[in-house]
Design an enzyme around this catalytic site. Structure first.
Site, mmCIF file in Angstrom:
data_model
loop_
_atom_site.group_PDB
_atom_site.id
_atom_site.type_symbol
_atom_site.label_atom_id
_atom_site.label_comp_id
_atom_site.label_asym_id
_atom_site.label_seq_id
_atom_site.Cartn_x
_atom_site.Cartn_y
_atom_site.Cartn_z
ATOM 1 N N PRO A 192 0.732 -1.388 0.175
ATOM 2 C CA PRO A 192 0.249 -0.376 0.384
ATOM 3 C C PRO A 192 0.792 1.058 -0.137
ATOM 4 O O PRO A 192 1.826 1.235 0.834
ATOM 5 C CB PRO A 192 -0.503 -0.007 1.347
ATOM 6 C CG PRO A 192 -0.692 -0.957 2.362
ATOM 7 C CD PRO A 192 0.484 -2.159 1.606
ATOM 8 N N GLU A 193 0.260 2.103 -0.681
ATOM 9 C CA GLU A 193 0.894 3.213 -1.055
ATOM 10 C C GLU A 193 0.202 4.201 -1.078
ATOM 11 O O GLU A 193 -0.926 3.819 -0.479
ATOM 12 C CB GLU A 193 2.009 3.532 -2.033
ATOM 13 C CG GLU A 193 2.826 2.033 -2.770
ATOM 14 C CD GLU A 193 3.539 2.844 -3.806
ATOM 15 O OE1 GLU A 193 3.909 3.539 -4.616
ATOM 16 O OE2 GLU A 193 4.375 1.556 -4.198
ATOM 17 N N ARG A 208 21.988 15.097 -2.389
ATOM 18 C CA ARG A 208 22.096 12.900 -2.561
ATOM 19 C C ARG A 208 22.962 13.059 -3.533
ATOM 20 O O ARG A 208 23.342 13.754 -4.181
ATOM 21 C CB ARG A 208 20.376 13.072 -2.084
ATOM 22 C CG ARG A 208 20.274 13.267 -1.029
ATOM 23 C CD ARG A 208 18.996 12.753 -1.098
ATOM 24 N NE ARG A 208 18.026 12.554 0.097
ATOM 25 C CZ ARG A 208 17.391 13.995 0.975
ATOM 26 N NH1 ARG A 208 17.457 14.355 0.160
ATOM 27 N NH2 ARG A 208 16.998 13.704 2.186
ATOM 28 N N HIS A 266 -4.928 -14.808 8.480
ATOM 29 C CA HIS A 266 -3.317 -13.807 9.477
ATOM 30 C C HIS A 266 -3.820 -12.147 10.189
ATOM 31 O O HIS A 266 -3.392 -11.237 10.450
ATOM 32 C CB HIS A 266 -2.839 -13.224 7.940
ATOM 33 C CG HIS A 266 -2.267 -14.278 7.404
ATOM 34 N ND1 HIS A 266 -1.229 -14.835 8.008
ATOM 35 C CD2 HIS A 266 -2.236 -14.959 5.674
ATOM 36 C CE1 HIS A 266 -1.126 -16.342 7.175
ATOM 37 N NE2 HIS A 266 -1.458 -16.071 5.958
ATOM 38 N N ARG A 286 2.429 -10.897 6.403
ATOM 39 C CA ARG A 286 3.867 -10.507 7.003
ATOM 40 C C ARG A 286 4.208 -10.455 8.281
ATOM 41 O O ARG A 286 5.755 -10.247 8.463
ATOM 42 C CB ARG A 286 4.689 -9.937 5.755
ATOM 43 C CG ARG A 286 4.549 -10.568 4.358
ATOM 44 C CD ARG A 286 5.455 -10.131 3.390
ATOM 45 N NE ARG A 286 5.622 -10.075 1.757
ATOM 46 C CZ ARG A 286 6.610 -9.707 1.412
ATOM 47 N NH1 ARG A 286 7.430 -8.669 1.675
ATOM 48 N NH2 ARG A 286 5.744 -9.700 -0.196
#
Ligand SMILES: [Zn+2]
Length: 312
Positions: free
Chosen positions: A2-3, A155, A93, A112
Site C-alpha cells: 500500500p502506497e 544527495r 492472518h 507478513r
C-alpha cells in the site's frame, strides 16, 4: 505494497464508518501487531476514546482521538484493514480487532507481520520512527520542483532511491516510483544530483499524475490490497511499466525491462528512459555537453548545477 493512493483509498472508505464512533473492546491475537505500548496496555487504554477524525500522512493512517491522543496505523508490506458492521470469524492472518460502540468492528490483518498500530502516550513516546521526518505530501502545495531540486542537490544517490526516501517526499513506494520515472522519461539509475530543472519539473508533474491516477482507480490490487470494505482497486490495469517486464512498452512498443535498483525490483523501458540526456534537456541547457549516465563524474554534476542558475 500500500502506497499513498491505496492508504488514502482505505481512509476514504473507512471514514464514514469510523468518524464519531467510540472504541469498545480490543482483541489482540498477535501482540507483535501492537508496536506501542505493549498489547495489554493498548487494550486497556483504547476503549472509551472517540474517533474525531481519520487522517493520513504519507503511508500512515492517523486517527485523532477524544478526549486525547491519536492512534497510528502503518500497513507496511501486507497490512490490511477490514471494517464490518458486525464481528465475523477472524481471517487466518488477522492480528487484532477493534470493536466500536455501534457493534461494528475493524480488523487488522497482516500476513507478513511488518505493520502495526501505535498508541503514543501523552509525552509523544511511541510515535513510529520516521513519521516526524516525512517530506511534503506530493499532492500538496509544499511539493514543488524547487523542493525536489533542493533535496536532490544534497544527495549522492540514484533518482529511484531518492524518491523511495520518505524524507524527500511522503507516500511513494516501489510501484508509483517506477511509474513516475517512466512518465518523466528518466532512467531509474540516473544520479539525482545531475537532474536538470526541466527534468525535475517533469518528475514532479509525473509523480502527481501517477498518484492522481492511482486515487481515481482506487489503488493497485495485485493480491493483498483491498480498501477498508474489502473491495479491490482498478489501478493494476493502468500501470505502464510496473509488473510488465517483457511486455511491450505502451509508448514505443519495445520490451519493458526489469532490474534491481536501490535493492528493489525496478521496471523501466530502456528506449524511453535512456541514461543519456533527453533532447528536451539539451535544449534547456545549451552548452552543457552530453556526458551523462551512471558513470558521470562529480565535477560534471557541479558544472551542470552551476550552469542552471542563469535560467531560473
Ligand atoms: Zn518505451
Amino acid at each position: 505494497v500500500p502506497e499513498l493512493p491505496e492508504v488514502e483509498t482505505i481512509r476514504v472508505s473507512l471514514a464514514p464508518h469510523l468518524d464519531g464512533r467510540q472504541f469498545g473492546g480490543v482483541e489482540v491475537w498477535d501482540p507483535v501487531a501492537v508496536r506501542y505500548p505493549d498489547a495489554e496496555t493498548f487494550a486497556a487504554a483504547l476503549p472509551g476514546r472517540r474517533i474525531v477524525r481519520l487522517g493520513r500522512r504519507g503511508k500512515y493512517l492517523l486517527v485523532a482521538l477524544a478526549p486525547a491522543g491519536r492512534l497510528i496505523l502503518h500497513l507496511r508490506m501486507s497490512g490490511r484493514l477490514y471494517w464490518r458492521d458486525r464481528p465475523c470469524t477472524p481471517e487466518r492472518h488477522s492480528r487484532l480487532r477493534l470493536h466500536l460502540d455501534d457493534g461494528s468492528c475493524l480488523d487488522f490483518i497482516d500476513m507478513r507481520r511488518l505493520g502495526g498500530v501505535y498508541l503514543p502516550d501523552a509525552q509523544g513516546r511511541g510515535e513510529p520512527q520516521g513519521l516526524s521526518g516525512l517530506g511534503p505530501e506530493p499532492l500538496s502545495r509544499r511539493f514543488t520542483p524547487a523542493h525536489l531540486g533542493r533535496e536532490a542537490r544534497r544527495r549522492r544517490t540514484t533518482v529511484k532511491a531518492f524518491l523511495l526516501d520518505q524524507r524527500v517526499v511522503a507516500g511513494l513506494g516501489n510501484i508509483y516510483v517506477d511509474e513516475a520515472l517512466f512518465r518523466a522519461r528518466l532512467h531509474p539509475t540516473r544520479p539525482v544530483s545531475g537532474l536538470t530543472d526541466a527534468e525535475l519539473e517533469r518528475l514532479a508533474r509525473a509523480i502527481r499524475a501517477v498518484l492522481r491516477d492511482g486515487l481515481t482507480m482506487r489503488g493497485v490490487s495485485f493480491s493483498l490490497y483491498r480498501d477498508g470494505l474489502g473491495r479491490r482497486g482498478q489501478m493494476t490495469d493502468h500501470l505502464r511499466v510496473y509488473g510488465r517486464a517483457g511486455a511491450p512498452c505502451v509508448a514505443c512498443g519495445g520490451p519493458v525491462h526489469r532490474t534491481r535498483v536501490a535493492g528493489r525490483g525496478t521496471s523501466f523501458c530502456p528506449a524511453c528512459q535512456a541514461p543519456p540526456t533527453p533532447d528536451a534537456d539539451a535544449d534547456a541547457a545549451p552548452g552543457m555537453g552530453t556526458s551523462r549516465g551512471g558513470g558521470i563524474g562529480r565535477d560534471v554534476h557541479r558544472a551542470r548545477l552551476s550552469g542552471r542558475g542563469g535560467r531560473a
